[in-house]
Design a protein around this motif. Structure first.
Motif, PDB file in Angstrom:
ATOM      1  N   GLN A   1      -7.828  13.725  -5.884  1.00 60.44           N
ATOM      2  CA  GLN A   1      -7.986  12.356  -6.371  1.00 60.44           C
ATOM      3  C   GLN A   1      -7.029  11.417  -5.670  1.00 60.44           C
ATOM      4  OE1 GLN A   1      -7.653  11.935 -10.613  1.00 60.44           O
ATOM      5  NE2 GLN A   1      -7.575   9.706 -10.537  1.00 60.44           N
ATOM      6  N   TRP A   2      -5.780  11.867  -5.525  1.00 61.17           N
ATOM      7  CA  TRP A   2      -4.781  11.028  -4.853  1.00 61.17           C
ATOM      8  C   TRP A   2      -5.187  10.753  -3.408  1.00 61.17           C
ATOM      9  CZ3 TRP A   2      -1.484  10.599  -0.780  1.00 61.17           C
ATOM     10  CH2 TRP A   2      -0.445   9.668  -0.904  1.00 61.17           C
ATOM     11  N   MET A   3      -5.666  11.792  -2.711  1.00 61.89           N
ATOM     12  CA  MET A   3      -6.094  11.626  -1.324  1.00 61.89           C
ATOM     13  C   MET A   3      -7.235  10.619  -1.243  1.00 61.89           C
ATOM     14  SD  MET A   3      -4.450  13.785   0.897  1.00 61.89           S
ATOM     15  CE  MET A   3      -5.600  14.312   2.169  1.00 61.89           C
TER      16      MET A   3
ATOM     17  N   GLN B   1       4.821   1.262   1.346  1.00 65.59           N
ATOM     18  CA  GLN B   1       5.892   0.762   0.499  1.00 65.59           C
ATOM     19  C   GLN B   1       5.677   1.032  -0.991  1.00 65.59           C
ATOM     20  OE1 GLN B   1       6.501  -3.315   1.692  1.00 65.59           O
ATOM     21  NE2 GLN B   1       7.541  -2.719   3.583  1.00 65.59           N
ATOM     22  N   PRO B   2       4.449   0.988  -1.524  1.00 65.37           N
ATOM     23  CA  PRO B   2       4.278   1.366  -2.938  1.00 65.37           C
ATOM     24  C   PRO B   2       4.732   2.791  -3.242  1.00 65.37           C
ATOM     25  CG  PRO B   2       2.377   0.140  -2.171  1.00 65.37           C
ATOM     26  CD  PRO B   2       3.198   0.434  -0.950  1.00 65.37           C
ATOM     27  N   LEU B   3       4.459   3.728  -2.333  1.00 72.47           N
ATOM     28  CA  LEU B   3       4.922   5.097  -2.519  1.00 72.47           C
ATOM     29  C   LEU B   3       6.441   5.169  -2.383  1.00 72.47           C
ATOM     30  CD1 LEU B   3       4.348   8.073  -2.962  1.00 72.47           C
ATOM     31  CD2 LEU B   3       3.893   8.297  -0.505  1.00 72.47           C
TER      32      LEU B   3
ATOM     33  N   ARG C   1       3.599   2.976  -6.774  1.00 69.14           N
ATOM     34  CA  ARG C   1       2.460   3.868  -7.017  1.00 69.14           C
ATOM     35  C   ARG C   1       2.927   5.297  -6.793  1.00 69.14           C
ATOM     36  NH1 ARG C   1      -2.861   2.114  -7.240  1.00 69.14           N
ATOM     37  NH2 ARG C   1      -3.200  -0.104  -6.832  1.00 69.14           N
ATOM     38  N   SER C   2       2.612   6.172  -7.734  1.00 66.08           N
ATOM     39  CA  SER C   2       3.040   7.564  -7.619  1.00 66.08           C
ATOM     40  C   SER C   2       1.977   8.396  -6.922  1.00 66.08           C
ATOM     41  CB  SER C   2       3.304   8.140  -9.009  1.00 66.08           C
ATOM     42  OG  SER C   2       2.088   8.522  -9.625  1.00 66.08           O
ATOM     43  N   PRO C   3       2.358   9.571  -6.391  1.00 59.44           N
ATOM     44  CA  PRO C   3       1.363  10.466  -5.788  1.00 59.44           C
ATOM     45  C   PRO C   3       0.343  10.972  -6.800  1.00 59.44           C
ATOM     46  CG  PRO C   3       3.581  11.058  -5.095  1.00 59.44           C
ATOM     47  CD  PRO C   3       3.734  10.060  -6.203  1.00 59.44           C
ATOM     48  N   ALA C   4       0.648  10.828  -8.094  1.00 57.43           N
ATOM     49  CA  ALA C   4      -0.301  11.273  -9.124  1.00 57.43           C
ATOM     50  C   ALA C   4      -1.306  10.190  -9.487  1.00 57.43           C
ATOM     51  CB  ALA C   4       0.448  11.710 -10.380  1.00 57.43           C
TER      52      ALA C   4
ATOM     53  N   ALA D   1       0.243  18.968  -2.785  1.00 49.99           N
ATOM     54  CA  ALA D   1       0.077  19.916  -3.883  1.00 49.99           C
ATOM     55  C   ALA D   1       1.395  20.600  -4.211  1.00 49.99           C
ATOM     56  CB  ALA D   1      -0.984  20.951  -3.526  1.00 49.99           C
ATOM     57  N   ASP D   2       2.181  20.920  -3.180  1.00 50.39           N
ATOM     58  CA  ASP D   2       3.464  21.578  -3.420  1.00 50.39           C
ATOM     59  C   ASP D   2       4.424  20.653  -4.155  1.00 50.39           C
ATOM     60  OD1 ASP D   2       5.150  24.110  -2.453  1.00 50.39           O
ATOM     61  OD2 ASP D   2       6.417  22.329  -2.329  1.00 50.39           O
ATOM     62  N   VAL D   3       4.480  19.393  -3.734  1.00 47.31           N
ATOM     63  CA  VAL D   3       5.371  18.441  -4.394  1.00 47.31           C
ATOM     64  C   VAL D   3       4.955  18.240  -5.850  1.00 47.31           C
ATOM     65  CG1 VAL D   3       6.117  16.037  -4.440  1.00 47.31           C
ATOM     66  CG2 VAL D   3       6.027  17.274  -2.274  1.00 47.31           C
ATOM     67  N   ARG D   4       3.680  18.055  -6.088  1.00 52.43           N
ATOM     68  CA  ARG D   4       3.214  17.851  -7.458  1.00 52.43           C
ATOM     69  C   ARG D   4       3.449  19.094  -8.305  1.00 52.43           C
ATOM     70  NH1 ARG D   4      -2.221  14.905  -8.687  1.00 52.43           N
ATOM     71  NH2 ARG D   4      -1.174  15.034 -10.698  1.00 52.43           N
ATOM     72  N   GLN D   5       3.328  20.280  -7.712  1.00 54.25           N
ATOM     73  CA  GLN D   5       3.553  21.498  -8.478  1.00 54.25           C
ATOM     74  C   GLN D   5       4.991  21.574  -8.957  1.00 54.25           C
ATOM     75  OE1 GLN D   5       1.842  25.110  -6.911  1.00 54.25           O
ATOM     76  NE2 GLN D   5       3.538  26.336  -7.695  1.00 54.25           N
TER      77      GLN D   5
END
Length: 310
Positions: A38-40, A99-101, A192-195, A64-68
């Protein structure tokens, strides 16, 4: 809005990140993959990336690794990504598209520092160095108090505080809780977060829609500070009325009310401390950070807050 991440950013990410040894985590792999997909879709133009020769599969694996690590229950796992996070922050800040990330990352860098501090403190007294016990809620609260005790107010807060406090009072929520915006975004409405969360109070799309905010390509009301703040206040009021405790309400705000309710039932607990070690690592760090920020900014204790009358 699709964001084309500059090739130098992705090169930096993919070239320097080394995953830590795998550990047992209470994470649904399908949920993590679905969230990354979804993020992608919402943030990266994969066709453009592939045209640049970027292996989008590797990008997906990195995310996926960071979110895990955030969704897993092992707080200490976050320490391993501190160096990479600090390295990529100035790169992300250099491009308008990212910049949002970068704004989200700035507000979360101290999570990695506290993770390492907790690991070091627990290791001193641990009898099994290979499997450290989880840090106690009391230890986490004390470490966060120390971390934020000399922290200045984010410069961006001045332009939002008065309006947000009025909104929170109008919504019958303690005005002091506007400082959640420091924890969530450092008062940067672009964050904005990666989630997929966005805005001052980092509302997820589904949550925002349930609170009558428009979330879409042409109009995302989460990026409007006052609308984001009013929706966050309403959500906090709803969560407090459900759980009757601010620590549990904040945990639910961060990881979802269903997860909190399920853990309370599963572990036959009635307090935040009773389920803390079973919450996602991000949530375990989030709740005591909010407590420490409220103490630093307003001189109030979280457990003394009550909904305004009326």
């Amino acid at each position: 809005m699709k964001v084309v991440v500059p090739i130098v950013v992705l090169g930096w990410l993919l070239g320097t990140f080394v995953p830590a040894a795998a550990q047992e985590v209470e994470v649904d792999p399908d949920e993590v993959v679905a969230g990354v997909e979804q993020w992608m879709n919402e943030n990266l133009d994969e066709a453009a990336l592939e045209a640049l020769g970027v292996d989008t599969g590797r990008v997906r694996q990195f995310l996926a690794d960071v979110r895990q690590r955030f969704q897993g229950v092992h707080v200490y796992d976050l320490a391993a990504v501190r160096e990479v996070a600090e390295q990529i922050r100035p790169v992300l800040e250099s491009y308008e598209e990212t910049q949002p990330l970068a704004a989200w990352l700035r507000a979360h860098l101290d999570y990695f520092d506290v993770s390492r501090e907790l690991r070091d403190r627990v290791a001193v007294t641990a009898t099994n160095k290979m499997r450290l016990p989880p840090p106690s809620p009391e230890l986490q609260r004390s470490v966060w108090v120390k971390v934020v005790e000399s922290r200045p107010v984010p410069p961006a807060a001045a332009s939002h505080l008065d309006r947000l406090k009025r909104i929170f009072v109008e919504e019958k929520v303690p005005a002091e809780l506007v400082w959640l915006a420091e924890v969530e975004s450092s008062f940067d409405p672009r964050a904005r977060s990666p989630a997929g969360a966005a805005g001052l109070f980092q509302l997820m799309p589904a949550t925002a829609r349930s609170l009558d905010l428009s979330v879409g390509f042409w109009r995302d009301e989460r990026l409007q500070p006052e609308k984001n703040g009013r929706a966050a206040a309403r959500y906090l009021r709803e969560l407090y009325r459900r759980f009757g405790d601010w620590r549990l309400a904040l945990a639910a705000y961060n990881c979802g009310p269903t997860r909190v309710a399920d853990l309370l039932r599963k572990h036959r607990a009635g307090t935040y401390d009773g389920i803390s070690a079973h919450l996602p690592a991000e949530t375990q760090l989030y709740v005591p950070k909010v407590e420490a920020i409220l103490r630093r900014r307003e001189g109030v204790r979280l457990d003394r807050l009550r909904l305004p009358a009326g």
